[in-house]
Design a protein around this motif. Structure first.
Motif, PDB file in Angstrom:
ATOM      1  N   GLU A 109       0.725  -1.223  -0.016  1.00 44.37           N
ATOM      2  CA  GLU A 109       0.041  -0.012   0.042  1.00 44.37           C
ATOM      3  C   GLU A 109       0.865   1.522   0.067  1.00 44.37           C
ATOM      4  O   GLU A 109       0.636   2.373  -0.546  1.00 44.37           O
ATOM      5  CB  GLU A 109      -0.914   0.054   1.083  1.00 44.37           C
ATOM      6  N   VAL A 110       1.908   1.228   0.687  1.00 43.14           N
ATOM      7  CA  VAL A 110       2.925   2.416   0.785  1.00 43.14           C
ATOM      8  C   VAL A 110       3.633   2.689  -0.502  1.00 43.14           C
ATOM      9  O   VAL A 110       3.720   3.710  -0.932  1.00 43.14           O
ATOM     10  CB  VAL A 110       3.973   2.193   1.862  1.00 43.14           C
ATOM     11  N   GLU A 111       3.993   1.562  -1.272  1.00 39.98           N
ATOM     12  CA  GLU A 111       4.588   1.506  -2.454  1.00 39.98           C
ATOM     13  C   GLU A 111       3.595   2.068  -3.270  1.00 39.98           C
ATOM     14  O   GLU A 111       3.970   2.947  -4.223  1.00 39.98           O
ATOM     15  CB  GLU A 111       5.303   0.493  -2.968  1.00 39.98           C
ATOM     16  N   LEU A 113       0.857   4.231  -2.943  1.00 42.53           N
ATOM     17  CA  LEU A 113       0.891   5.482  -2.587  1.00 42.53           C
ATOM     18  C   LEU A 113       2.039   6.490  -3.065  1.00 42.53           C
ATOM     19  O   LEU A 113       1.580   7.636  -3.473  1.00 42.53           O
ATOM     20  CB  LEU A 113       0.308   5.705  -1.115  1.00 42.53           C
ATOM     21  N   GLN A 114       3.116   5.905  -2.793  1.00 41.06           N
ATOM     22  CA  GLN A 114       4.392   6.779  -3.233  1.00 41.06           C
ATOM     23  C   GLN A 114       4.322   7.067  -4.777  1.00 41.06           C
ATOM     24  O   GLN A 114       4.770   7.882  -5.385  1.00 41.06           O
ATOM     25  CB  GLN A 114       5.174   5.975  -2.752  1.00 41.06           C
ATOM     26  N   LYS A 115       4.055   5.772  -5.701  1.00 38.58           N
ATOM     27  CA  LYS A 115       3.862   5.980  -6.872  1.00 38.58           C
ATOM     28  C   LYS A 115       2.752   7.008  -7.442  1.00 38.58           C
ATOM     29  O   LYS A 115       2.982   7.707  -8.436  1.00 38.58           O
ATOM     30  CB  LYS A 115       3.736   4.511  -7.614  1.00 38.58           C
ATOM     31  N   GLU A 116       1.770   6.928  -6.931  1.00 44.27           N
ATOM     32  CA  GLU A 116       0.679   7.777  -7.060  1.00 44.27           C
ATOM     33  C   GLU A 116       1.026   9.226  -6.735  1.00 44.27           C
ATOM     34  O   GLU A 116       0.930  10.282  -7.752  1.00 44.27           O
ATOM     35  CB  GLU A 116      -0.568   7.443  -6.510  1.00 44.27           C
ATOM     36  N   ARG A 117       1.752   9.648  -5.744  1.00 42.47           N
ATOM     37  CA  ARG A 117       2.387  10.702  -5.390  1.00 42.47           C
ATOM     38  C   ARG A 117       3.231  11.459  -6.231  1.00 42.47           C
ATOM     39  O   ARG A 117       3.036  12.546  -6.812  1.00 42.47           O
ATOM     40  CB  ARG A 117       2.670  10.886  -3.833  1.00 42.47           C
ATOM     41  N   ARG A 118       4.062  10.575  -6.775  1.00 43.10           N
ATOM     42  CA  ARG A 118       5.094  10.967  -7.808  1.00 43.10           C
ATOM     43  C   ARG A 118       4.581  11.263  -8.961  1.00 43.10           C
ATOM     44  O   ARG A 118       4.937  12.057  -9.996  1.00 43.10           O
ATOM     45  CB  ARG A 118       6.101   9.749  -8.007  1.00 43.10           C
ATOM     46  N   HIS A 121       2.686  14.855  -8.857  1.00 42.50           N
ATOM     47  CA  HIS A 121       3.539  15.900  -8.308  1.00 42.50           C
ATOM     48  C   HIS A 121       4.881  15.536  -8.418  1.00 42.50           C
ATOM     49  O   HIS A 121       5.600  15.123  -7.635  1.00 42.50           O
ATOM     50  CB  HIS A 121       3.251  16.006  -6.766  1.00 42.50           C
ATOM     51  N   GLY A 125       9.097  17.695  -3.387  1.00 42.39           N
ATOM     52  CA  GLY A 125       9.918  17.311  -2.626  1.00 42.39           C
ATOM     53  C   GLY A 125      11.408  17.621  -3.004  1.00 42.39           C
ATOM     54  O   GLY A 125      12.415  17.281  -2.377  1.00 42.39           O
TER      55      GLY A 125
END
Length: 130
Positions: A109-111, A113-118, A121, A125
């Motif tokens: 799930e974290v992976e 979400l990180q891909k979606e955020r990248r 945006h 960062g």
């Protein structure tokens, strides 16, 4: 009365482990037959002892000292005990397996979400080089 060792057609003395050779590479049936016994051959001998064959007779037949045969038997029985003590439905093991499964789900799930955020945006960062 002296016992003579006979050999069968393959040249192996009766009662000697098949393919056993002396430490010097001599014929099967020689006094120092095997330096190292495989687990399978040890198991076969231990099973004979557990079936009730006399340890002294087996010792003479396979040219292994009685104390060594008794060590093999004791280790085999300890292994049987350990195997039988394992719990099939251990609640702690079940709880640990469930925790590992949940950790795996959370990592995925974290992976995601990180891909979606990248993707949304791509420059978030990053700092400017000023």
């Amino acid at each position: 009365m002296e016992m003579q060792k006979r050999k069968d057609a393959a040249g192996i003395a009766p009662g000697s482990p098949e393919g056993a050779r002396s430490a010097t590479g001599g014929e099967p049936g020689a006094a120092a037959e095997v330096k190292r016994w495989s687990a399978g051959r040890k198991k076969a001998i231990v099973l004979r002892l557990l079936r009730g064959e006399a340890v002294d007779a087996v010792s003479r037949e396979v040219s292994v000292p009685i104390y060594k045969l008794e060590q093999w038997r004791d280790r085999a029985l300890a292994g049987i005990d350990a195997g039988l003590k394992e719990r099939e439905n251990d609640p702690l093991a079940r709880q640990l397996d469930e925790a590992k499964r949940r950790i795996g789900e959370l990592v995925m799930e974290v992976e995601i979400l990180q891909k979606e955020r990248r993707a949304k945006h791509p420059l978030a960062g990053r700092r400017s080089s000023r």
